[in-house]
Motif scaffolding. Sequence first.
Motif, PDB file in Angstrom:
ATOM      1  N   PRO A   1       0.807  -1.225   0.000  1.00 19.32           N
ATOM      2  CA  PRO A   1       0.000   0.000   0.000  1.00 19.32           C
ATOM      3  C   PRO A   1       0.836   1.270   0.000  1.00 19.32           C
ATOM      4  N   MET A   2       1.958   1.259   0.728  1.00 19.93           N
ATOM      5  CA  MET A   2       2.809   2.439   0.757  1.00 19.93           C
ATOM      6  C   MET A   2       3.391   2.717  -0.628  1.00 19.93           C
ATOM      7  N   VAL A   3       3.908   1.688  -1.278  1.00 22.50           N
ATOM      8  CA  VAL A   3       4.497   1.866  -2.607  1.00 22.50           C
ATOM      9  C   VAL A   3       3.437   2.301  -3.614  1.00 22.50           C
ATOM     10  N   ALA A   4       2.267   1.666  -3.557  1.00 24.38           N
ATOM     11  CA  ALA A   4       1.189   2.047  -4.481  1.00 24.38           C
ATOM     12  C   ALA A   4       0.799   3.500  -4.280  1.00 24.38           C
ATOM     13  N   GLY A   5       0.722   3.927  -3.018  1.00 25.67           N
ATOM     14  CA  GLY A   5       0.382   5.313  -2.742  1.00 25.67           C
ATOM     15  C   GLY A   5       1.433   6.281  -3.252  1.00 25.67           C
ATOM     16  N   ILE A   6       2.698   5.957  -3.053  1.00 22.57           N
ATOM     17  CA  ILE A   6       3.780   6.819  -3.529  1.00 22.57           C
ATOM     18  C   ILE A   6       3.741   6.948  -5.051  1.00 22.57           C
ATOM     19  N   VAL A   7       3.529   5.832  -5.741  1.00 22.91           N
ATOM     20  CA  VAL A   7       3.483   5.850  -7.207  1.00 22.91           C
ATOM     21  C   VAL A   7       2.306   6.686  -7.701  1.00 22.91           C
ATOM     22  N   LEU A   8       1.133   6.453  -7.124  1.00 23.57           N
ATOM     23  CA  LEU A   8      -0.061   7.181  -7.572  1.00 23.57           C
ATOM     24  C   LEU A   8       0.062   8.681  -7.291  1.00 23.57           C
ATOM     25  N   ILE A   9       0.597   9.027  -6.127  1.00 17.85           N
ATOM     26  CA  ILE A   9       0.750  10.439  -5.786  1.00 17.85           C
ATOM     27  C   ILE A   9       1.793  11.105  -6.687  1.00 17.85           C
ATOM     28  N   SER A  10       2.868  10.378  -6.996  1.00 17.11           N
ATOM     29  CA  SER A  10       3.892  10.920  -7.893  1.00 17.11           C
ATOM     30  C   SER A  10       3.323  11.182  -9.279  1.00 17.11           C
ATOM     31  N   LEU A  11       2.413  10.317  -9.723  1.00 12.55           N
ATOM     32  CA  LEU A  11       1.780  10.524 -11.028  1.00 12.55           C
ATOM     33  C   LEU A  11       0.755  11.651 -10.994  1.00 12.55           C
ATOM     34  N   ALA A  12       0.081  11.799  -9.841  1.00 15.68           N
ATOM     35  CA  ALA A  12      -0.997  12.780  -9.757  1.00 15.68           C
ATOM     36  C   ALA A  12      -0.500  14.186  -9.467  1.00 15.68           C
ATOM     37  N   THR A  13       0.638  14.302  -8.784  1.00 14.99           N
ATOM     38  CA  THR A  13       1.110  15.631  -8.375  1.00 14.99           C
ATOM     39  C   THR A  13       1.276  16.587  -9.556  1.00 14.99           C
ATOM     40  N   PRO A  14       1.901  16.182 -10.669  1.00 14.42           N
ATOM     41  CA  PRO A  14       2.001  17.116 -11.799  1.00 14.42           C
ATOM     42  C   PRO A  14       0.641  17.497 -12.389  1.00 14.42           C
ATOM     43  N   LEU A  15      -0.370  16.650 -12.179  1.00 13.80           N
ATOM     44  CA  LEU A  15      -1.696  16.949 -12.712  1.00 13.80           C
ATOM     45  C   LEU A  15      -2.407  18.024 -11.901  1.00 13.80           C
ATOM     46  N   VAL A  16      -2.162  18.049 -10.588  1.00 16.29           N
ATOM     47  CA  VAL A  16      -2.868  19.003  -9.738  1.00 16.29           C
ATOM     48  C   VAL A  16      -2.127  20.328  -9.603  1.00 16.29           C
ATOM     49  N   SER A  17      -0.879  20.385 -10.074  1.00 15.62           N
ATOM     50  CA  SER A  17      -0.107  21.627  -9.957  1.00 15.62           C
ATOM     51  C   SER A  17       0.687  21.878 -11.234  1.00 15.62           C
ATOM     52  N   ALA A  18       0.341  22.954 -11.933  1.00 14.04           N
ATOM     53  CA  ALA A  18       1.075  23.307 -13.146  1.00 14.04           C
ATOM     54  C   ALA A  18       2.511  23.697 -12.821  1.00 14.04           C
ATOM     55  N   THR A  19       2.716  24.327 -11.654  1.00  5.99           N
ATOM     56  CA  THR A  19       4.068  24.728 -11.250  1.00  5.99           C
ATOM     57  C   THR A  19       4.955  23.511 -11.058  1.00  5.99           C
ATOM     58  N   VAL A  20       4.436  22.502 -10.372  1.00 11.35           N
ATOM     59  CA  VAL A  20       5.203  21.267 -10.163  1.00 11.35           C
ATOM     60  C   VAL A  20       5.459  20.575 -11.493  1.00 11.35           C
TER      61      VAL A  20
END
Length: 331
Positions: free
Chosen positions: A193-212
């Motif tokens: 679960p930790m690895v899955a969460g890290i992967v999903l968040i890493s993929l989603a972060t650029p989507l929720v922030s144009a600056t990132v």
Amino acid sequence: MNAETLLPVIFMAVMGLALLAYVVLDGYDLGVGMLMHRANDAEKDTMVASIGPFWDANETWLVLGVGLLLIAFPKAQGVVLTALYLPTAAMLIGLILRGVAFDFRVKARAHHKPLWDRAFMAGSAIAALAQGWMLGRYVTGFADGALATGFAAAIALTLPAAYVMLGATWLVMKTDGALQAKAVRWAKLAWAPMVAGIVLISLATPLVSATVRERWFSMPGIIALLPIPLTTAVALVAARLLLDSSRILGKDCWAPFALVVGVFVLSFFGLAYSLYPYVVMDRITIWQAASAPASLAVILIGTAISVPAIIVYTVFAYRVFWGKTGELRYA
């Protein structure tokens, strides 16, 4: 670089250090608290004993980090704490519940002790979930919309899983016998679960922030950032492989915990790289939020005294109580 430019950077770095220390140090004892429902009564006592000398002092880092936000970046604290009022209240309720349960469980009669154990577990879970939600909202700059809300919810679930992994590997390091073997199994269950969460968040972060997104995928930023996910992946795989090795039941018991701490540190640097120079993403920079340079110079004196003192005390406490956890005893 003059004082007006440099001092806010120094205070942002110290505040970041304090919050990183809190997440790692209090993270493992929150994880231990969330794992107590899987243990028998004797094992619960050992688990409490493993964090007993440290858990209260670990929260000092949270006080330091929030205190620096209040006094060094007053223009940001109103925005941050106003947006996070409810999860902050929930986190404080969880931490208070943990503190009360920690003390009362040792004085309660036998038939009341399970109640305080459940309170300790509930307080740990509430605090972890609230911290995850707060982090998710902060990373998005408190943006509205389903995507930002879903992102915050994902981190709210991932951070407790990471804390459980950290807590389980702490128990692998601090205990032995049947409880240590259980801790290895708990760590294996928490890893996916930790690895899955890290992967999903890493993929989603650029989507929720144009600056990132711009910072991650533009040159030379992508080159500077690339070692962080690669090293994180190596640390995660190494931790999982070690959990299948009998060596961690002996002298290498510290290795999984060290690797998971390394993942937290790398994630922190990735987050810091993504956020800098903002205190509130895309809204307030550290220079816009900072107190007057004269005020920061005075605050720096107190910081230069208090931070080394906290570090020395923390190192001393861990040095004194290092080694395997013994039987829980109270005066």
